[in-house]
Design an enzyme around this catalytic site. Structure first.
Site, mmCIF file in Angstrom:
data_model
loop_
_atom_site.group_PDB
_atom_site.id
_atom_site.type_symbol
_atom_site.label_atom_id
_atom_site.label_comp_id
_atom_site.label_asym_id
_atom_site.label_seq_id
_atom_site.Cartn_x
_atom_site.Cartn_y
_atom_site.Cartn_z
ATOM 1 N N GLU A 139 0.740 -1.135 -0.063
ATOM 2 C CA GLU A 139 0.025 -0.076 0.034
ATOM 3 C C GLU A 139 0.972 1.249 0.013
ATOM 4 O OE1 GLU A 139 -2.393 1.610 -0.846
ATOM 5 O OE2 GLU A 139 -4.049 1.224 0.582
ATOM 6 N N ASP A 140 0.304 2.208 -0.586
ATOM 7 C CA ASP A 140 1.098 3.578 -0.398
ATOM 8 C C ASP A 140 0.954 4.247 0.717
ATOM 9 O OD1 ASP A 140 -1.594 4.243 -0.785
ATOM 10 O OD2 ASP A 140 -1.281 5.521 -2.405
ATOM 11 N N ASP B 235 -4.248 6.039 6.015
ATOM 12 C CA ASP B 235 -4.635 7.352 6.830
ATOM 13 C C ASP B 235 -5.687 7.047 7.686
ATOM 14 O OD1 ASP B 235 -5.008 10.214 6.384
ATOM 15 O OD2 ASP B 235 -6.421 10.068 5.388
ATOM 16 N N PHE C 92 -1.095 16.385 3.642
ATOM 17 C CA PHE C 92 -1.346 15.961 2.553
ATOM 18 C C PHE C 92 -0.132 15.766 1.609
ATOM 19 C CE2 PHE C 92 -3.253 14.963 -1.612
ATOM 20 C CZ PHE C 92 -4.209 13.803 -1.047
ATOM 21 N N ARG D 171 1.788 11.862 -9.497
ATOM 22 C CA ARG D 171 2.133 10.451 -9.111
ATOM 23 C C ARG D 171 3.645 10.322 -9.766
ATOM 24 N NH1 ARG D 171 -2.344 7.510 -7.359
ATOM 25 N NH2 ARG D 171 -4.253 7.868 -8.384
HETATM 26 P P1 IMP Z 1 -7.489 5.415 4.115
HETATM 27 O O1 IMP Z 1 -8.557 4.582 3.737
HETATM 28 O O2 IMP Z 1 -8.245 6.688 4.677
HETATM 29 O O3 IMP Z 1 -6.565 4.871 4.911
HETATM 30 O O4 IMP Z 1 -6.764 6.025 2.977
HETATM 31 C C1 IMP Z 1 -6.044 5.500 2.187
HETATM 32 C C2 IMP Z 1 -5.833 6.165 0.852
HETATM 33 O O5 IMP Z 1 -6.267 7.436 0.866
HETATM 34 C C3 IMP Z 1 -4.441 5.766 0.220
HETATM 35 O O6 IMP Z 1 -4.488 4.506 -0.525
HETATM 36 C C4 IMP Z 1 -4.477 7.136 -0.663
HETATM 37 O O7 IMP Z 1 -5.031 6.725 -1.873
HETATM 38 C C5 IMP Z 1 -5.019 8.237 -0.189
HETATM 39 N N1 IMP Z 1 -4.408 9.045 0.764
HETATM 40 C C6 IMP Z 1 -4.505 9.359 2.163
HETATM 41 N N2 IMP Z 1 -3.722 10.054 2.391
HETATM 42 C C7 IMP Z 1 -3.257 10.768 1.247
HETATM 43 C C8 IMP Z 1 -2.198 11.813 1.261
HETATM 44 O O8 IMP Z 1 -1.517 12.601 2.109
HETATM 45 N N3 IMP Z 1 -1.690 12.061 -0.075
HETATM 46 C C9 IMP Z 1 -2.223 11.277 -1.194
HETATM 47 N N4 IMP Z 1 -3.257 10.091 -1.138
HETATM 48 C C10 IMP Z 1 -3.796 9.973 0.166
HETATM 49 MG MG MG Z 2 -5.272 8.212 -4.034
#
Ligand code: IMP
Ligand code: MG
Length: 183
Positions: free
Chosen positions: A102-103, A106, A155, A168
């Site tokens: 995963e990238d 959050d 962010f 990206r």
């Molecule tokens: P979560 O479901 O809130 O944990 O979000 C995960 C997804 O939100 C990641 O795979 C990203 O695509 C996106 N995301 C969350 N924070 C960021 C950020 O700071 N920059 C870019 N994408 C983010």
């Molecule tokens: Mg995204």
């Protein structure tokens, strides 16, 4: 060498060099974990594609590649909390060792739901490796098994991460200027 920083970037958070050192360390850890096995390494499109490509090329362990595209984000910066599977795995993971790449984590919503869905398919093991983690932002109990960098609640974009599908391909991770998304 001085890096050219995009004009929408407030500040550099992780340089190409910092990322590359950490990705190599992570590949070594994963080689130890999967010694003698052939894990299915799952790229969560699109954000982890750059990290994934670098990580698997640094691993010595034989791996099988597979891809999934899920979304819980539109072009906003706040999670909607819903998981939409846009593209599912091509392979059957029953009885396999699975590594999700995963990238960023959050709120934790995406991986929390994804993990549940994949566990129902009865893999032999399932681990999660993330490039970035924002632990302060968590709303569900979701801890990755391996994290390259814990970061503050900002962010970020680049090295696969986007804002509205942009940035990206920046080779570093940078903090996006608020003026870009607070218009
Ligand atoms: P979560 O479901 O809130 O944990 O979000 C995960 C997804 O939100 C990641 O795979 C990203 O695509 C996106 N995301 C969350 N924070 C960021 C950020 O700071 N920059 C870019 N994408 C983010
Ligand atoms: Mg995204």
């Amino acid at each position: 060498m001085a890096q050219m920083i995009h004009s929408d970037v407030e500040r550099l958070m992780l340089s190409e060099e910092q990322i590359s050192v950490k990705v190599k360390e992570m590949a070594e850890k994963l080689d130890k974990l999967y010694e003698g096995r052939t894990p299915v390494v799952v790229c969560i499109l699109k954000g982890s594609v750059i990290f994934y490509a670098d990580l698997i090329r640094n691993m010595q362990t034989p791996v099988e590649l597979d891809f999934m595209c899920v979304s819980s984000y539109g072009s906003d910066t706040v999670s909607s909390g819903e998981l939409n599977i846009k593209k599912d795995l091509a392979c059957d993971i029953r009885g396999r060792d699975v590594l999700i790449v995963e990238d960023i984590i959050d709120s934790g919503n995406t991986l929390y739901k994804l993990k549940k869905i994949l566990m129902e398919r009865k893999p032999a093991s399932l681990n999660i490796v993330t490039l970035l983690d924002k632990p302060e932002r968590r709303v569900v109990p979701m801890e990755p098994d391996y994290t390259c960098f814990e970061i503050e609640d900002e962010f970020v974009i680049g090295y696969g991460l986007d804002y509205a599908e942009k940035y990206r391909n920046l080779p570093y991770v940078g903090v996006l200027k608020r003026s870009v998304y607070e218009k």
